[in-house]
Design an enzyme around this catalytic site. Structure first.
Site, mmCIF file in Angstrom:
data_model
loop_
_atom_site.group_PDB
_atom_site.id
_atom_site.type_symbol
_atom_site.label_atom_id
_atom_site.label_comp_id
_atom_site.label_asym_id
_atom_site.label_seq_id
_atom_site.Cartn_x
_atom_site.Cartn_y
_atom_site.Cartn_z
ATOM 1 N N TYR A 174 47.166 88.216 -32.810
ATOM 2 C CA TYR A 174 46.365 87.543 -31.676
ATOM 3 C C TYR A 174 47.645 87.879 -29.342
ATOM 4 O O TYR A 174 48.469 87.903 -29.260
ATOM 5 C CB TYR A 174 45.974 86.046 -31.140
ATOM 6 C CG TYR A 174 45.854 85.549 -30.130
ATOM 7 C CD1 TYR A 174 44.107 85.684 -29.793
ATOM 8 C CD2 TYR A 174 46.370 85.657 -28.770
ATOM 9 C CE1 TYR A 174 43.088 85.407 -29.011
ATOM 10 C CE2 TYR A 174 45.733 85.227 -27.286
ATOM 11 C CZ TYR A 174 44.254 85.100 -27.782
ATOM 12 O OH TYR A 174 43.223 84.702 -26.145
ATOM 13 N N GLU A 227 40.262 89.904 -23.962
ATOM 14 C CA GLU A 227 40.847 89.334 -25.484
ATOM 15 C C GLU A 227 41.237 90.337 -26.873
ATOM 16 O O GLU A 227 40.252 90.862 -26.980
ATOM 17 C CB GLU A 227 40.494 88.061 -25.640
ATOM 18 C CG GLU A 227 40.542 87.627 -26.921
ATOM 19 C CD GLU A 227 40.604 86.004 -27.170
ATOM 20 O OE1 GLU A 227 40.939 85.220 -27.203
ATOM 21 O OE2 GLU A 227 38.979 86.071 -27.543
#
Length: 387
Positions: free
Chosen positions: A109, A198
């Protein structure tokens, strides 16, 4: 402003970030033609909506061949996906993204955002890719690291980049790719006025290449006037019709799920008004800030906007007059209420500039308007009125 995954990947590609090859389709009859642009024999079919959690809702499918792709696309196109971010009404799928399938070795991530508290750019890294990052933060916070860097024309330093990717344990070749990616994300934040980027997941393929497998981008509405290339990416189908209407009048409006409509001037006062409604046992139907210098026409538009919500059983107007004059507000409310033929209880609390004149306008309107002496009194009266 939000954009779709396929649009975010185009922005990433423009800045040299590694993304998989894909095509977007708006109608099923274009699939065969568009897929010819891809070299893979296996594909990932993705519903394009402005919400996370698509996979769990059936919005992401791995398909082995063209026949399977067409069959799954027919099921997905037009489907209403309900995820933890869409609300119970869900979102209808009106476009599909088809990309080449990737052999995944590891998932990570990575995100960067504007940290308003520190006036820095924050990079968030985690080894728990492909998962809900809020869940990771709650259950295993030690698996997330945050690095905040100062705004610089030259971008993050080598040391700062090393800190950002330290949790990933990349080899030297992967570190070089990651360094370029971090620089790209930073440039997009600065040059496109993005507020959030993101990448979840960021993957290492089985041939050891770095790839952005999914991408989400948000942009600062206040800066969109100088980013026409980003404004072109806006998809009105993904936005609430009432919020679109509000934007035409420069009203800060967010629809909520309660029964009491709110009209307030000032974001802080609006939050306090919503809080006190909850304190008295009801829920606000919206956040609506008319701003400091609203005109009669703007106030009238705001009033009509509130009443367009079928869930609204009553309205609380809470105005503290400064630049915003209470008599202007009152006249706008009266005009709108008469035009619409107001049928729900209305409580108004006025204070500040010209509040006596505003109260007089309301009293002479012959409308059933309840006056309140203060915010506590206003909340109590509107809750009692809708019961």
């Amino acid at each position: 402003m939000n954009i779709h995954e396929h649009q975010a990947k185009e922005v990433l590609r423009e800045y040299g970030a590694p993304v998989s090859k894909g095509v977007v389709v708006f109608s099923l009859d274009k699939i065969k033609e568009e897929v010819k642009k891809l070299s893979s024999k296996e594909f990932v079919l993705k519903a394009q909506i402005h919400a996370g959690g698509r996979g769990k809702a059936g919005g992401v499918k791995l398909v082995k061949n063209l026949d399977d792709l067409e069959r799954e696309a027919e099921i997905m196109m037009g489907k209403v996906l309900i995820t933890h971010q869409t609300g119970l009404d869900g979102k209808e799928v009106k476009r599909l993204y088809i990309e080449e399938a990737s052999d995944i070795s590891k998932e990570f991530y990575l995100s960067c955002l504007v940290d308003r508290e520190s006036s820095k750019i924050a990079f968030i890294s985690s080894t728990e890719g492909g998962m809900d990052i809020e869940k990771v933060a709650k259950e295993t916070p030690d698996k997330i690291i945050t690095n905040k860097i100062d705004l610089k024309k030259t971008g993050p330093s080598t040391e700062e980049i090393s800190n950002i990717i330290s949790v990933f344990n990349f080899n030297e070749e992967q570190k070089k790719s990651a360094e370029n990616l971090i620089k790209s994300l930073y440039k997009i934040i600065i040059e496109k006025d993005a507020s959030l980027i993101e990448i979840n997941p960021l993957i290492i393929t089985k041939d050891n290449n770095l790839l952005c497998l999914d991408a989400k981008m948000n942009f600062d509405d206040n800066a969109i006037f100088r980013r026409p290339e980003i404004l072109k990416l806006r998809d009105l189908n993904e936005e609430d019709p009432a919020e679109i209407e509000a934007s035409k009048y420069d009203l800060a409006y967010i629809k909520l799920n309660g029964s009491i409509g709110c009209m307030v001037n000032g974001a802080g006062l609006a939050m306090a008004t919503m809080d006190i409604i909850k304190l008295y046992g009801e829920e606000p139907a919206n956040f609506l800030d008319v701003g400091g210098g609203a005109s009669k026409e703007k106030v009238s538009a705001a009033f009509k906007l509130i009443l367009s919500d079928k869930n609204v059983k009553g309205i609380l107007i809470n105005i503290f007059g400064g630049i915003m004059r209470c008599d202007v507000l009152a006249q706008g409310v009266v005009d709108a209420a008469k035009e619409i033929n107001l049928s729900v209880p209305l409580v108004v609390r006025l204070a500040g500039t010209n509040f006596k004149e505003g109260k007089e306008i309301l009293d002479k309107s012959n409308l059933k308007i309840l006056s309140a002496s203060d915010l506590n009194d206003a909340a109590k009266k509107i809750v009692e009125a809708i019961k």
